[in-house]
Design a protein around this motif. Structure first.
Motif, mmCIF file in Angstrom:
data_model
loop_
_atom_site.group_PDB
_atom_site.id
_atom_site.type_symbol
_atom_site.label_atom_id
_atom_site.label_comp_id
_atom_site.label_asym_id
_atom_site.label_seq_id
_atom_site.Cartn_x
_atom_site.Cartn_y
_atom_site.Cartn_z
ATOM 1 N N VAL A 153 -45.212 -76.200 27.668
ATOM 2 C CA VAL A 153 -46.070 -76.977 28.578
ATOM 3 C C VAL A 153 -45.394 -77.153 29.932
ATOM 4 C CG1 VAL A 153 -47.107 -79.242 28.961
ATOM 5 C CG2 VAL A 153 -47.282 -78.169 26.718
ATOM 6 N N VAL A 154 -44.094 -77.444 29.918
ATOM 7 C CA VAL A 154 -43.368 -77.657 31.168
ATOM 8 C C VAL A 154 -43.316 -76.371 31.990
ATOM 9 C CG1 VAL A 154 -41.107 -78.184 32.151
ATOM 10 C CG2 VAL A 154 -42.005 -79.581 30.274
ATOM 11 N N VAL A 155 -43.030 -75.246 31.333
ATOM 12 C CA VAL A 155 -42.952 -73.966 32.057
ATOM 13 C C VAL A 155 -44.303 -73.620 32.676
ATOM 14 C CG1 VAL A 155 -42.637 -71.480 31.763
ATOM 15 C CG2 VAL A 155 -41.031 -73.067 30.710
ATOM 16 N N HIS A 156 -45.369 -73.782 31.903
ATOM 17 C CA HIS A 156 -46.696 -73.476 32.440
ATOM 18 C C HIS A 156 -47.048 -74.403 33.596
ATOM 19 C CE1 HIS A 156 -50.842 -72.160 32.540
ATOM 20 N NE2 HIS A 156 -51.259 -73.403 32.355
ATOM 21 N N LEU A 157 -46.644 -75.666 33.490
ATOM 22 C CA LEU A 157 -46.924 -76.621 34.567
ATOM 23 C C LEU A 157 -46.177 -76.242 35.838
ATOM 24 C CD1 LEU A 157 -48.293 -79.280 35.401
ATOM 25 C CD2 LEU A 157 -46.274 -80.485 34.538
ATOM 26 N N VAL A 174 -46.689 -56.228 25.827
ATOM 27 C CA VAL A 174 -47.063 -55.468 27.021
ATOM 28 C C VAL A 174 -48.540 -55.625 27.310
ATOM 29 C CG1 VAL A 174 -47.229 -53.161 28.010
ATOM 30 C CG2 VAL A 174 -45.190 -53.834 26.756
ATOM 31 N N SER A 175 -49.373 -55.515 26.293
ATOM 32 C CA SER A 175 -50.808 -55.679 26.483
ATOM 33 C C SER A 175 -51.134 -57.068 27.007
ATOM 34 C CB SER A 175 -51.536 -55.436 25.152
ATOM 35 O OG SER A 175 -52.916 -55.689 25.287
ATOM 36 N N THR A 176 -50.398 -58.077 26.506
ATOM 37 C CA THR A 176 -50.638 -59.452 26.928
ATOM 38 C C THR A 176 -50.259 -59.663 28.384
ATOM 39 O OG1 THR A 176 -50.155 -60.183 24.682
ATOM 40 C CG2 THR A 176 -50.137 -61.856 26.377
ATOM 41 N N VAL A 177 -49.185 -59.000 28.831
ATOM 42 C CA VAL A 177 -48.741 -59.169 30.217
ATOM 43 C C VAL A 177 -49.833 -58.797 31.193
ATOM 44 C CG1 VAL A 177 -47.217 -58.194 31.965
ATOM 45 C CG2 VAL A 177 -46.281 -58.893 29.779
ATOM 46 N N PHE A 178 -50.456 -57.652 31.007
ATOM 47 C CA PHE A 178 -51.418 -57.165 31.982
ATOM 48 C C PHE A 178 -52.816 -57.711 31.743
ATOM 49 C CE2 PHE A 178 -47.875 -54.329 32.075
ATOM 50 C CZ PHE A 178 -47.646 -54.239 33.437
ATOM 51 N N LEU A 179 -52.973 -58.423 30.628
ATOM 52 C CA LEU A 179 -54.239 -59.102 30.413
ATOM 53 C C LEU A 179 -54.207 -60.499 31.010
ATOM 54 C CD1 LEU A 179 -57.003 -59.024 28.991
ATOM 55 C CD2 LEU A 179 -55.906 -60.120 27.047
ATOM 56 N N GLY A 180 -53.085 -61.204 30.811
ATOM 57 C CA GLY A 180 -52.995 -62.582 31.277
ATOM 58 C C GLY A 180 -52.048 -62.766 32.439
ATOM 59 N N GLY A 181 -51.682 -61.706 33.158
ATOM 60 C CA GLY A 181 -50.808 -61.847 34.308
ATOM 61 C C GLY A 181 -49.377 -62.200 33.951
ATOM 62 N N GLY A 182 -48.987 -62.036 32.695
ATOM 63 C CA GLY A 182 -47.626 -62.338 32.285
ATOM 64 C C GLY A 182 -47.399 -63.779 31.914
ATOM 65 N N GLY A 183 -48.353 -64.658 32.239
ATOM 66 C CA GLY A 183 -48.185 -66.082 31.969
ATOM 67 C C GLY A 183 -47.895 -66.419 30.516
ATOM 68 N N PRO A 184 -48.716 -65.973 29.570
ATOM 69 C CA PRO A 184 -48.462 -66.307 28.162
ATOM 70 C C PRO A 184 -47.112 -65.825 27.662
ATOM 71 C CG PRO A 184 -50.699 -65.491 28.436
ATOM 72 C CD PRO A 184 -49.998 -65.272 29.736
ATOM 73 N N VAL A 185 -46.673 -64.651 28.089
ATOM 74 C CA VAL A 185 -45.387 -64.124 27.631
ATOM 75 C C VAL A 185 -44.240 -64.947 28.193
ATOM 76 C CG1 VAL A 185 -43.883 -62.103 27.592
ATOM 77 C CG2 VAL A 185 -46.345 -61.812 27.386
ATOM 78 N N VAL A 186 -44.299 -65.270 29.462
ATOM 79 C CA VAL A 186 -43.254 -66.095 30.069
ATOM 80 C C VAL A 186 -43.174 -67.447 29.378
ATOM 81 C CG1 VAL A 186 -42.516 -67.260 32.180
ATOM 82 C CG2 VAL A 186 -43.453 -64.945 32.299
ATOM 83 N N VAL A 187 -44.323 -68.051 29.150
ATOM 84 C CA VAL A 187 -44.368 -69.380 28.528
ATOM 85 C C VAL A 187 -43.758 -69.352 27.130
ATOM 86 C CG1 VAL A 187 -45.958 -71.059 27.523
ATOM 87 C CG2 VAL A 187 -46.288 -70.283 29.866
ATOM 88 N N VAL A 188 -44.200 -68.413 26.297
ATOM 89 C CA VAL A 188 -43.747 -68.422 24.909
ATOM 90 C C VAL A 188 -42.290 -67.976 24.802
ATOM 91 C CG1 VAL A 188 -44.353 -66.063 24.205
ATOM 92 C CG2 VAL A 188 -44.516 -67.932 22.563
#
Length: 279
Positions: free
Chosen positions: A211-215, A161-175
């Motif tokens: 990498v593909v998801v982030h791209l 949850v902390s990561t979502v609102f710090l990084g816009g959800g990007g890292p959580v979606v990717v991992v």
């Protein structure tokens, strides 16, 4: 002339004889039956968290974390062969709900301010449990160790949850997408002669998927998604491999708990990478 042997020595000798006479069990065969259940639980939990993070709604993400924690609490005692599965599940469920409440009342940085108090509540409940249930005092050290590991796993999931609102959800979606892909690769390679490649192949697949998801999502090619995908997939697969060797994982609740825990385990790693300048 007969020699009297203490009953304690007879008991130990008989137990040793029973162990020696037991038919050896192939670990991979023992873990084959619950593997699809663990994989399904991993994929469902990971994709649910990815969807919740992608929605950008804090309440949705908190609910997803709490539900994953409740899934862990339902099967965790059976996974570790607890003598008091109901009481241990109650302790872990209380921890999961307390963590959700702690995240809900803190709407800005630091998002994790009240999470230590929620985990402390779980630790207190864990220590009180043997006092109110006599059967919990049998094998006390083993019970406390398993419950403490469950509390730590559930509490660590709050870092998503902390990561979502710090990084816009990007890292959580990717991992989380990487974890789902790696889990499927892990299941496909569950064959005689291929088990040695399970963790390396899952790590490679996780890195490529990340990498593909982030791209696709951001349109940029960065190094940190590969780092998250490789390390996260490796940690999750290693935990599932360790859990699959336990005979208790044959039950559906235990297998679901192992799969959900393998996703929550990665949360601290995601939080760390999201806090770095890489992301």
């Amino acid at each position: 002339m007969t020699t009297d042997v203490p009953a304690e020595h007879e008991t130990r000798a008989s137990r040793r004889a029973l162990r020696d006479a037991a038919v050896p069990v192939d670990p991979s065969a023992a873990g084959a039956r619950p593997r699809p259940v663990m994989t399904a639980a991993t994929v469902v939990v990971a994709l649910t968290l990815a969807a919740a993070a992608g929605s950008g709604r804090r309440v949705v993400e908190i609910v997803a974390i709490v539900v994953a924690g409740l899934a862990v609490s339902a099967g965790w005692p059976r996974l570790f062969g607890s003598r008091t599965p109901v009481g241990t599940s109650v302790v872990l469920a209380v921890t999961s709900l307390a963590v959700g409440a702690a995240l809900l009342v803190q709407g800005e940085e630091p998002y994790l301010e009240h999470v230590p108090a929620a985990m402390a509540l779980g630790v207190v409940a864990m220590c009180l449990h043997p006092l109110v249930q006599a059967s919990a005092r049998e094998q006390l050290a083993q019970t406390l160790t398993a419950t403490a590991l469950g509390v730590l796993t559930i509490g660590g999931g709050a870092l998503f949850v902390s990561t979502v609102f710090l990084g816009g959800g990007g890292p959580v979606v990717v991992v989380c997408v990487a974890l789902a892909v790696a889990a499927l690769v892990d299941l496909v390679l569950e064959r005689p002669g291929r088990t040695r490649w399970m963790i390396p192949a899952a790590m490679l697949a996780g890195g490529i998927a990340a990498v593909v998801v982030h791209l696709v999502v951001s349109g940029t090619l960065d190094a940190w998604p590969a780092l998250l995908g490789v390390t996260g997939a490796g940690a999750a697969v290693a935990l599932r491999r360790a859990m699959s060797q336990q005979p208790t994982v044959a039950g559906v609740p235990a297998a679901v708990a192992a799969g959900a825990a393998s996703v929550l385990l990665v949360a601290p790693l995601v939080h760390l990478v999201a806090r770095l300048p890489l992301a």
